[in-house]
Design a protein around this motif. Structure first.
Motif: not given
Length: 542
Positions: A406-414, A114-123, A430-434
């Motif tokens: 865990x996915x590859x760490x994300x980062x917020x873009x805004x 739902x907030x894909x672009x804002x959570x699509x970054x990488x650290x 960090x996204x805990x898929x488990x």
């Protein structure tokens, strides 16, 4: 001068150097404590904002290390336990870095979809900039150029492996699966137990080599085997919670983290050079309009996106924003080859682990294959819809193992608000898929291995439930190779079960533990392999 001071060279090393290191460590501790106190006064453990949004809950962070010592060998399990106390959205600190942790399907989808672009970054992690020559699609930062790169890679995968290209993928997997069986029989003649992990990694990688370069690597290629053997170190370095990225000051003095850092740099350099040599061979004989393999398709696609003459109009107008240089071919192949072999070999390890652990289930799956496929040919991709028990077994293996926890760490873009909490730009996530695949609110007895949970009463596969297994992330960072990986996994599993019987080593009890990294795998185990039809031998691919 040393003699005048009463210190020999050895005395300097033994007396003065340790004191200097201790002084430096104490200085770092003091600086960290000051920063920690300042951050604590500003926002406490959970942050918060001046606008009055709620503070994120989370465990107490210690100076210098934050919560790093609490994560243990399996951070995904630690996060799941923390979620029971703090909720599906909470915050930790790793070193001085604040990290937001997402758990549960609803919270994760609200963020990534739902907030894909804002959570699509990488650290901005140092290790990420080393991958694929700094042009990685998987680890690269979210930008207009990244979006162009993703569209290019997606269209190339679809052209080579989707639609009319599915035959090429099936041909590569079927051929490699038969070679894998031959390797198993050589390693374990007369049913002698052996360890399958190295052969699984080589088979998975060679499927991608055939797709990307039009040829597989030789079984005795020492460099190829060595690079595959080092992939576990890669996962430990880039996996969520790696001290390498969140505590970069550990590189300043001798310690295991610094050694890992140097190994990681060397592995990335060597693997990228290996891929570069393979691509260069293809580039030397490349002819526009002729597509022999994925590298050719990528060369054509990148050529259309190059800035300047020959590129598209948008790239010529704004090359600094949209142009893709020729090196993006090597980077794309590097990502595809590295990711596909790692995930497929990890999944196959879990497949074999559960087959030898559950011989009765293995027998029933073999009977289903014989009934649907027969003994005259190998299983094909179009058999999948008629093999619901086999598919249910594969999906339960993916859910139960959650081998990408865990996915590859994300980062917020805004700046973004999630569940009433305000997260600033560049927040590490960090996204805990488990947690999705083991949520008691969704799965009955999630800790039990039950393939039947994916079967409807009429025996057909519950595809909606199967699609909800989260292993390839979601949203704008969803894995491009998801369908490629699932097709490979089905074909490998079906062919191995159709042709072979697998037995556990009676002298070696199977361990319930696993090894952790970017992917998790069962601990090393041995098994024995025999042909199900010794008279006929291995059925050749069509």
């Amino acid at each position: 001068m040393d003699v005048a001071l009463g210190l020999s060279e050895g005395g300097w090393r033994l007396q003065v150097q340790p004191a200097l290191w201790l002084s430096l460590l104490l200085l770092l501790l003091c600086l960290e404590a000051c920063g920690w106190l300042r951050d604590w006064r500003r926002g406490g453990a959970g942050g918060g904002s001046a606008s009055g949004s709620r503070r994120l809950p989370g465990p107490f962070p210690w100076p210098l290390v934050g919560n790093a010592l609490q994560l243990g060998d399996s951070p995904h399990l630690t996060f799941a336990r923390m979620a029971r106390r703090y909720g599906d959205l909470f915050q930790i600190r790793l070193g001085r870095r604040r990290v937001v942790v997402l758990n549960g399907e609803a919270t994760i989808r609200r963020a990534l979809v739902q907030r894909g672009a804002q959570f699509a970054g990488r650290p901005d992690f140092a290790s990420f900039r080393l991958v694929s020559g700094g042009r990685s699609l998987a680890f690269g930062r979210y930008s207009e150029r990244w979006r162009l790169h993703r569209r290019l890679a997606q269209s190339t995968l679809r052209a080579v492996c989707g639609g009319g290209g599915e035959g090429l993928l099936e041909q590569c997997v079927s051929s490699e699966a038969c070679r894998l069986i031959e390797a198993f029989l050589r390693l374990g003649p007369a049913g002698r137990p052996f360890e399958p992990a190295a052969e699984l990694a080589a088979a998975a990688a060679n499927v991608m080599c055939s797709l990307c370069f039009g040829r597989r690597c030789a079984d005795d290629d020492g460099e190829f085997r060595r690079l595959l053997g080092l992939s576990e170190r890669f996962g430990r370095a880039v996996g969520a919670g790696s001290l390498l990225d969140v505590m970069p000051w550990l590189r300043a003095f001798p310690n295991p983290v610094r050694a890992l850092s140097r190994d990681f740099e060397r592995l990335n350099r060597d693997f990228y050079r290996f891929v570069g040599r393979q691509v260069a061979r293809g580039r030397a004989t490349y002819r526009p309009g002729v597509r022999r393999h994925m590298s050719d398709a990528l060369m054509a696609a990148v050529g259309r996106c190059m800035p300047g003459e020959g590129g598209n109009a948008e790239a010529r107008e704004a090359p600094e924003r949209l142009g893709l240089e020729p090196e993006y071919v090597e980077s794309s192949v590097n990502d595809l080859l590295g990711a596909a072999q790692d995930t497929t070999s990890a999944a196959l390890s879990w497949i074999l682990f559960h087959l030898v652990r559950l011989p009765g289930l293995q027998s029933r799956l073999g009977q289903e294959l014989d009934r649907v496929v027969g003994r005259e040919r190998l299983p094909r991709a179009d058999d999948r819809s008629r093999l619901p028990s086999l598919e249910a077994f594969i999906y339960e293996t993916l859910r139960y193992s959650s081998f990408v926890p865990l996915t590859i760490p994300h980062a917020t873009t805004a700046p973004v608000e999630l569940d009433g909490y305000r997260l600033p730009a560049d927040t590490v996530v960090f996204v805990n898929q488990w947690s999705v695949n083991h949520d008691r609110r969704k799965w009955a007895e999630p800790g039990a291995f039950q393939p039947s949970r994916f079967l409807r009463r009429d025996g057909s596969l519950d595809r909606e439930l199967a699609a909800s297994v989260m292993l390839f992330s979601a949203g704008k960072r969803r894995c491009l190779g998801e369908q490629l990986s699932k097709t490979q996994l089905f074909l490998f599993t079906a062919i191995l079960l159709h042709q072979c019987a697998f037995r556990a080593n009676p002298a070696e009890p199977l361990s319930a533990g696993c090894t952790s990294g970017l992917t998790i795998r069962p601990r090393a185990f041995t098994l024995s392999v025999t042909l199900r039809d010794k008279r006929r031998g291995i059925v050749s691919p069509a």
